[in-house]
Design a protein around this motif. Structure first.
Motif, PDB file in Angstrom:
ATOM      1  N   GLY A  75     -26.556  16.355   4.171  1.00 34.31           N
ATOM      2  CA  GLY A  75     -27.437  15.743   5.153  1.00 34.31           C
ATOM      3  C   GLY A  75     -28.853  15.498   4.647  1.00 34.31           C
ATOM      4  N   PRO A  76     -29.758  15.159   5.562  1.00 37.78           N
ATOM      5  CA  PRO A  76     -31.150  14.864   5.199  1.00 37.78           C
ATOM      6  C   PRO A  76     -31.819  16.047   4.513  1.00 37.78           C
ATOM      7  N   GLU A  77     -31.439  17.273   4.880  1.00 33.39           N
ATOM      8  CA  GLU A  77     -32.044  18.454   4.251  1.00 33.39           C
ATOM      9  C   GLU A  77     -31.699  18.505   2.764  1.00 33.39           C
ATOM     10  N   GLY A  78     -30.470  18.116   2.439  1.00 34.64           N
ATOM     11  CA  GLY A  78     -30.051  18.112   1.036  1.00 34.64           C
ATOM     12  C   GLY A  78     -30.867  17.104   0.236  1.00 34.64           C
ATOM     13  N   PHE A  79     -31.158  15.959   0.858  1.00 33.21           N
ATOM     14  CA  PHE A  79     -31.968  14.948   0.166  1.00 33.21           C
ATOM     15  C   PHE A  79     -33.383  15.481  -0.047  1.00 33.21           C
ATOM     16  N   GLN A  80     -33.917  16.185   0.966  1.00 30.50           N
ATOM     17  CA  GLN A  80     -35.254  16.789   0.810  1.00 30.50           C
ATOM     18  C   GLN A  80     -35.269  17.811  -0.324  1.00 30.50           C
ATOM     19  N   ASP A  81     -34.165  18.544  -0.479  1.00 34.90           N
ATOM     20  CA  ASP A  81     -34.084  19.514  -1.581  1.00 34.90           C
ATOM     21  C   ASP A  81     -34.179  18.808  -2.937  1.00 34.90           C
ATOM     22  N   THR A  82     -33.454  17.679  -3.043  1.00 38.08           N
ATOM     23  CA  THR A  82     -33.511  16.913  -4.288  1.00 38.08           C
ATOM     24  C   THR A  82     -34.929  16.393  -4.538  1.00 38.08           C
ATOM     25  N   HIS A  83     -35.536  15.867  -3.489  1.00 41.77           N
ATOM     26  CA  HIS A  83     -36.905  15.358  -3.596  1.00 41.77           C
ATOM     27  C   HIS A  83     -37.856  16.477  -4.051  1.00 41.77           C
ATOM     28  N   ALA A  84     -37.718  17.653  -3.438  1.00 43.41           N
ATOM     29  CA  ALA A  84     -38.597  18.780  -3.783  1.00 43.41           C
ATOM     30  C   ALA A  84     -38.417  19.191  -5.240  1.00 43.41           C
ATOM     31  N   THR A  85     -37.167  19.096  -5.726  1.00 46.36           N
ATOM     32  CA  THR A  85     -36.901  19.439  -7.129  1.00 46.36           C
ATOM     33  C   THR A  85     -37.626  18.475  -8.069  1.00 46.36           C
ATOM     34  N   ALA A  86     -37.558  17.192  -7.728  1.00 40.78           N
ATOM     35  CA  ALA A  86     -38.241  16.184  -8.548  1.00 40.78           C
ATOM     36  C   ALA A  86     -39.754  16.388  -8.500  1.00 40.78           C
ATOM     37  N   GLU A  87     -40.273  16.715  -7.332  1.00 39.77           N
ATOM     38  CA  GLU A  87     -41.722  16.945  -7.198  1.00 39.77           C
ATOM     39  C   GLU A  87     -42.160  18.133  -8.058  1.00 39.77           C
ATOM     40  N   LYS A  88     -41.323  19.180  -8.054  1.00 38.02           N
ATOM     41  CA  LYS A  88     -41.649  20.375  -8.833  1.00 38.02           C
ATOM     42  C   LYS A  88     -41.708  20.043 -10.327  1.00 38.02           C
ATOM     43  N   ALA A  89     -40.707  19.317 -10.815  1.00 37.71           N
ATOM     44  CA  ALA A  89     -40.688  18.954 -12.237  1.00 37.71           C
ATOM     45  C   ALA A  89     -41.890  18.069 -12.564  1.00 37.71           C
ATOM     46  N   ALA A  90     -42.185  17.133 -11.661  1.00 38.93           N
ATOM     47  CA  ALA A  90     -43.307  16.215 -11.888  1.00 38.93           C
ATOM     48  C   ALA A  90     -44.620  16.989 -11.965  1.00 38.93           C
ATOM     49  N   GLU A  91     -44.778  17.956 -11.078  1.00 36.53           N
ATOM     50  CA  GLU A  91     -46.007  18.765 -11.055  1.00 36.53           C
ATOM     51  C   GLU A  91     -46.170  19.513 -12.375  1.00 36.53           C
ATOM     52  N   GLY A 143     -14.526   8.283   0.928  1.00 38.25           N
ATOM     53  CA  GLY A 143     -15.559   7.493   0.260  1.00 38.25           C
ATOM     54  C   GLY A 143     -15.044   6.521  -0.774  1.00 38.25           C
ATOM     55  N   THR A 144     -13.786   6.683  -1.205  1.00 42.05           N
ATOM     56  CA  THR A 144     -13.243   5.758  -2.197  1.00 42.05           C
ATOM     57  C   THR A 144     -12.650   4.512  -1.544  1.00 42.05           C
ATOM     58  N   THR A 145     -12.607   4.451  -0.211  1.00 42.29           N
ATOM     59  CA  THR A 145     -12.029   3.285   0.469  1.00 42.29           C
ATOM     60  C   THR A 145     -13.109   2.280   0.838  1.00 42.29           C
ATOM     61  N   ASP A 146     -12.662   1.080   1.222  1.00 42.89           N
ATOM     62  CA  ASP A 146     -13.631   0.085   1.695  1.00 42.89           C
ATOM     63  C   ASP A 146     -13.593  -0.041   3.222  1.00 42.89           C
ATOM     64  N   ALA A 147     -13.053   0.973   3.891  1.00 43.28           N
ATOM     65  CA  ALA A 147     -13.031   0.960   5.363  1.00 43.28           C
ATOM     66  C   ALA A 147     -14.460   0.946   5.903  1.00 43.28           C
ATOM     67  N   ALA A 148     -14.613   0.464   7.140  1.00 40.34           N
ATOM     68  CA  ALA A 148     -15.940   0.455   7.764  1.00 40.34           C
ATOM     69  C   ALA A 148     -16.321   1.872   8.179  1.00 40.34           C
ATOM     70  N   PHE A 149     -17.391   2.401   7.638  1.00 38.45           N
ATOM     71  CA  PHE A 149     -17.944   3.691   8.077  1.00 38.45           C
ATOM     72  C   PHE A 149     -19.302   3.901   7.416  1.00 38.45           C
ATOM     73  N   GLU A 150     -20.100   4.769   8.012  1.00 33.74           N
ATOM     74  CA  GLU A 150     -21.347   5.208   7.394  1.00 33.74           C
ATOM     75  C   GLU A 150     -21.142   6.665   6.979  1.00 33.74           C
ATOM     76  N   PRO A 151     -21.438   7.006   5.712  1.00 31.37           N
ATOM     77  CA  PRO A 151     -21.209   8.376   5.249  1.00 31.37           C
ATOM     78  C   PRO A 151     -21.831   9.436   6.163  1.00 31.37           C
ATOM     79  N   ASP A 152     -22.994   9.158   6.717  1.00 30.02           N
ATOM     80  CA  ASP A 152     -23.650  10.198   7.523  1.00 30.02           C
ATOM     81  C   ASP A 152     -23.214  10.182   8.993  1.00 30.02           C
ATOM     82  N   ARG A 153     -22.141   9.437   9.284  1.00 36.45           N
ATOM     83  CA  ARG A 153     -21.573   9.504  10.632  1.00 36.45           C
ATOM     84  C   ARG A 153     -20.128  10.007  10.608  1.00 36.45           C
ATOM     85  N   LEU A 154     -19.673  10.493   9.457  1.00 38.09           N
ATOM     86  CA  LEU A 154     -18.303  10.989   9.346  1.00 38.09           C
ATOM     87  C   LEU A 154     -18.184  12.399   9.921  1.00 38.09           C
ATOM     88  N   ASN A 155     -17.119  12.622  10.697  1.00 38.36           N
ATOM     89  CA  ASN A 155     -16.811  13.961  11.207  1.00 38.36           C
ATOM     90  C   ASN A 155     -15.402  14.328  10.755  1.00 38.36           C
TER      91      ASN A 155
END
Lengths: 406, 406
Positions: free
Chosen positions: A79-95, B333-345
């Protein structure tokens, strides 16, 4: 030698505590320039891990100062938190490098669906930054291993260094003494086993060069090289959420390479690493090359090779040292490649046991004992060829992949 | 009951000596009419066995007097000689029935690439013709087994017989006494386990009815019924050279059925047989239903279900009773079906362990112990649904399929 074989690169591999057990789990690769041109290719899976989404964005600028890689967690489906973790990692390396996070790529590998332990990871980046060295390539290659039993590294010389070396037949002679100032190096490290390792088998690969190229040149080279090598490694048909291959050029050798030769060197490094991945594939007892000849197009040849590589029934047969050409034909028959069923020929380890779609030479002539098995499929439909590499399907594969996260 | 449950059919199953060991290996099913309308669906594999090529040609006429089925050899990839063997088999049956070979379908199952022992086979047809009876359905179902551990049979009542029976709650009451003359029966037998059995898992199925329908009606019904049942059974992604499903109508009950009801009965018989194939799939310890909901189209739902069903990594995880939703997402994720990754349950056995593409409920709540496992994938992209059935991947599967022909 790995990623620090070329001039202009430093690397480190440390134990950050992401993995339990104290093994190395964090690598840092830094490009000290003068150039920062870079390119990347990423998984085609539409479910992409946070570090892939981040790195794709970074690479759109065509420049990389550094790459942070971790094993012990894929940071996928977080989710979005995982993306923030990646961003924070890049920021840390950049710093730590007094640079911009927008030129730091991130690669992660390990289990899907779990957040990374960010305290450990960020302090690991700090430790790694303090240990960066021209000798760090091997430690970095070690730190990105998951279930890889060995580190995978490769390098090739190009330009006048290669020519001089060819003449003197010293395949492993160094260039550190500056005896070949007009040559250049290509180095690389990788982890994973196509899609065969349990963590959805994330394949990560970083290739470096001290030649001087634009990001456009690197991008075109990398796409062609991976299409011929990693893309033709199909161990279990599964596609990772994290696959990443990066190519960084420091320009430190001061050489503008011949583009065709450079591409050849990158292809050789990729092919060498791909071969190492295949041989180390978990649970595999055979390395199978599916060589498709007589195809109407290269696409047809790849399509047929991939279909054969994905036949569980065939992969079981090869495991049992059974030259089961019927299963090869059945896999070929599921494709839309141009061929006539009664013109198909199949050889296994050089014996043409299927001719004209029916029984050919005596199957008892096929020696199935070697680890390497070559299946040749002749479509009798044209002049094109392609080879796809896979492994056999074994009880060990099932065991490894049944037990991973439980 | 099997294929002889409906009026107008006789059958036999005999040991012809095609298989070593003296087990039954040849079945004959005869339609005594008054109608001979019939339809068939066949493997989509472009490498088709001789009996498939023959039977497709026969079915173009829309009529069948008889079906000869053998286990012990697939007669696939056997060249023009193999086709002649099939032709000779049909001629033999026609001669014994004083009828035309052009209305005799042939089905074969077993190892690919070997000629059938024709002396044994032809004398077996003669023996079977002498043993044809209204009670022969079970022996016929037994004779087409390869590695099937049990015979697969099914039947349903339709028309007024079904209505009368529902009222009296006698689910297994016979109709032989003629108490329900305006009803009809649908009966069937099958062998194989999707593509999981070793012989490339040829799936053979013969369905009979004593209702009165045209070959066009039978064809449309059979195509829709198999699309919803057998086509959604995907045990290992491999496609046989021999798959055949036949539907024969004798009209002996003298009933023109309601077409919608008739289709429903055929779907039920197919679904019942498909379920029996799945449960008997070799080496499998779990029956997995992949239920795709929220799809933009039924095609998308099937595509996603099939992709998940074919993930070796996921099938290993389920074998290990690991509710590994990350591997589900990676397959989606390997298919071309209509979906958004962050709306999958994703739910496994009713627990929504993945919500909005990331971690959902606690995975420890999932009870993975039952043999039946349901994986629900919600694409959040529309109102369509489909369910694909598969099995887990086990060391037993590898063992069975490594040892088959060697």
């Amino acid at each position: 030698m790995s990623v620090t074989a070329p001039l202009g690169f430093r690397a480190a591999g440390v134990a950050a505590g992401i993995k339990s057990g104290g093994a190395r789990d964090l690598a840092l690769v830094v490009n000290d320039g003068p150039s920062r041109a870079a390119a990347g290719v990423f998984t085609a899976n539409r479910v992409k891990a946070a570090p892939v989404l981040w790195s794709q964005q970074v690479l759109s600028g065509g420049r990389l100062r550094a790459v942070v890689l971790n094993s012990g967690g894929a940071n996928a489906c977080t989710g979005p938190e995982g993306f923030q973790d990646t961003h924070a990692t890049a920021e840390k390396a950049a710093e730590l490098l007094a640079d911009s996070a927008g030129e730091v790529a991130i690669c992660s590998t390990g289990l899907i669906g779990e957040r990374l332990p960010m305290d450990e990871l960020l302090s690991g980046v700090e430790t790694a930054a303090g240990q960066l060295s021209r000798d760090g390539g091997l430690a970095a290659a070690d730190a990105i291993r998951t279930t890889d039993t060995v580190s995978k590294i490769s390098f090739r010389r190009g330009g006048e260094a290669a020519a001089a070396e060819d003449a003197s037949s010293k395949p492993l002679g160094g260039n550190a003494g500056g005896k070949a100032p007009r040559g250049y190096m290509v180095g690389g490290m990788a982890k994973g086993a196509g899609m065969l390792a349990p963590a959805l088998a994330t394949m990560l690969c970083v290739i470096t060069t001290d030649a001087d190229l634009t990001s456009e040149e690197l991008d075109a080279t990398l796409r062609r090289a991976t299409a011929q090598t990693f893309d033709r490694l199909d161990t279990d048909g599964c596609m990772s959420t994290n696959d990443t291959v990066l190519l960084l050029a420091s320009g430190a050798a001061g050489v503008k390479p011949d583009l065709a030769e450079f591409e050849q060197k990158v292809v050789e490094v990729c092919a060498d690493l791909a071969r190492q991945l295949l041989v180390d594939a978990e649970g595999a007892s055979k390395a199978i090359a599916i060589e498709v000849v007589g195809a109407a197009s290269e696409d047809d040849a790849v399509k047929v090779g991939r279909s054969v590589a994905r036949s569980n029934l065939l992969k079981c047969a090869i495991h049992g040292e059974d030259p089961n050409w019927g299963r090869v034909l059945a896999a070929v028959g599921t494709t839309d490649a141009a061929f006539e069923p009664d013109r198909l020929n199949v050889a296994i380890n050089g014996i043409w046991i299927c001719r004209a779609g029916a029984v050919g030479d005596d199957r008892s002539k096929v020696d199935m004992r070697p680890r390497d098995v070559t299946i040749t499929v002749d479509l009798s439909a044209g002049p094109h060829t392609a080879t796809v590499h896979t492994t056999d399907l074994t009880a060990d594969y099932v065991h490894e992949n049944s037990a991973y996260s439980s």
